[in-house]
Design a protein around this motif. Structure first.
Motif, mmCIF file in Angstrom:
data_model
loop_
_atom_site.group_PDB
_atom_site.id
_atom_site.type_symbol
_atom_site.label_atom_id
_atom_site.label_comp_id
_atom_site.label_asym_id
_atom_site.label_seq_id
_atom_site.Cartn_x
_atom_site.Cartn_y
_atom_site.Cartn_z
ATOM 1 N N THR A 188 0.865 -1.177 0.000
ATOM 2 C CA THR A 188 0.000 0.000 0.000
ATOM 3 C C THR A 188 0.896 1.219 0.000
ATOM 4 O O THR A 188 1.610 1.466 0.971
ATOM 5 N N PRO A 189 0.890 1.989 -1.094
ATOM 6 C CA PRO A 189 1.780 3.151 -1.158
ATOM 7 C C PRO A 189 1.320 4.229 -0.187
ATOM 8 O O PRO A 189 0.136 4.323 0.130
ATOM 9 N N PRO A 190 2.263 5.028 0.297
ATOM 10 C CA PRO A 190 1.873 6.134 1.169
ATOM 11 C C PRO A 190 1.088 7.156 0.363
ATOM 12 O O PRO A 190 1.197 7.209 -0.863
ATOM 13 N N PRO A 191 0.271 7.963 1.046
ATOM 14 C CA PRO A 191 -0.492 8.967 0.304
ATOM 15 C C PRO A 191 0.442 9.947 -0.394
ATOM 16 O O PRO A 191 1.483 10.321 0.131
ATOM 17 N N ILE A 192 0.060 10.355 -1.590
ATOM 18 C CA ILE A 192 0.877 11.260 -2.384
ATOM 19 C C ILE A 192 0.460 12.691 -2.061
ATOM 20 O O ILE A 192 -0.714 13.033 -2.135
ATOM 21 N N SER A 193 1.429 13.489 -1.711
ATOM 22 C CA SER A 193 1.184 14.902 -1.429
ATOM 23 C C SER A 193 1.959 15.731 -2.430
ATOM 24 O O SER A 193 3.119 15.471 -2.704
ATOM 25 N N HIS A 194 1.315 16.732 -2.972
ATOM 26 C CA HIS A 194 1.976 17.594 -3.937
ATOM 27 C C HIS A 194 2.516 18.860 -3.294
ATOM 28 O O HIS A 194 2.961 19.763 -3.973
#
Length: 147
Positions: free
Chosen positions: A80-86
């Motif tokens: 499960t990839p970590p949440p992507i933050s821009h």
């Protein structure tokens, strides 16, 4: 489709997250502006192939994404990839907070007033003059004497 020298091999979420981490390193090194970082991070999140990611690093020195052979995932656990933050992740030094100005004033003002009163009374001939000077000196030491 694009540059024929860049591979059209599909990538996974871990590759996108790694590319975004590397872009953040370039941002913190000052090679990218926050706007450029935002644009490239958005493109990295939408990338489908290794070539899509490598295009984002063509004008940057290393580090670049490193594509390794796919790993075999454990059959009982899924990645499960970590949440992507821009948002750029720039570390800021912690804010050092001291006592409130009102707390300092509530403590020092009565001591100063007491020191002044004792000093004035001491000028009329008793030994209180020396005590007044000591009190004022201690107050000034507490206020301005480091710590």
């Amino acid at each position: 489709m694009g540059d024929p020298s860049l591979p059209d091999i599909r990538i996974g979420d871990a590759d996108r997250v790694d590319a975004e981490r590397l872009l953040n390193e370039h941002l913190t090194a000052g090679r990218l502006t926050p706007e450029e970082y935002g644009d490239r991070a958005t493109q990295a999140a939408a990338a489908r192939t290794q070539g899509d990611l490598l295009r984002l690093f063509l004008d940057l020195p290393g580090p670049h994404p490193n594509f390794e052979a796919p790993r075999q995932l454990d059959t009982y656990t899924a990645y499960t990839p970590p949440p992507i933050s821009h948002e750029p992740q720039i570390a800021h030094p912690p804010v050092k907070r001291g006592p409130s100005t009102w707390v300092i004033a509530a403590i020092t003002v009565p001591i100063i007033v007491l020191g002044v009163v004792v000093t004035i009374l001491g000028t009329f001939g008793s030994g209180s003059f020396v005590i007044g000077l000591v009190v004022v000196g201690l107050v000034l030491l507490l206020m301005f004497g480091g710590g």
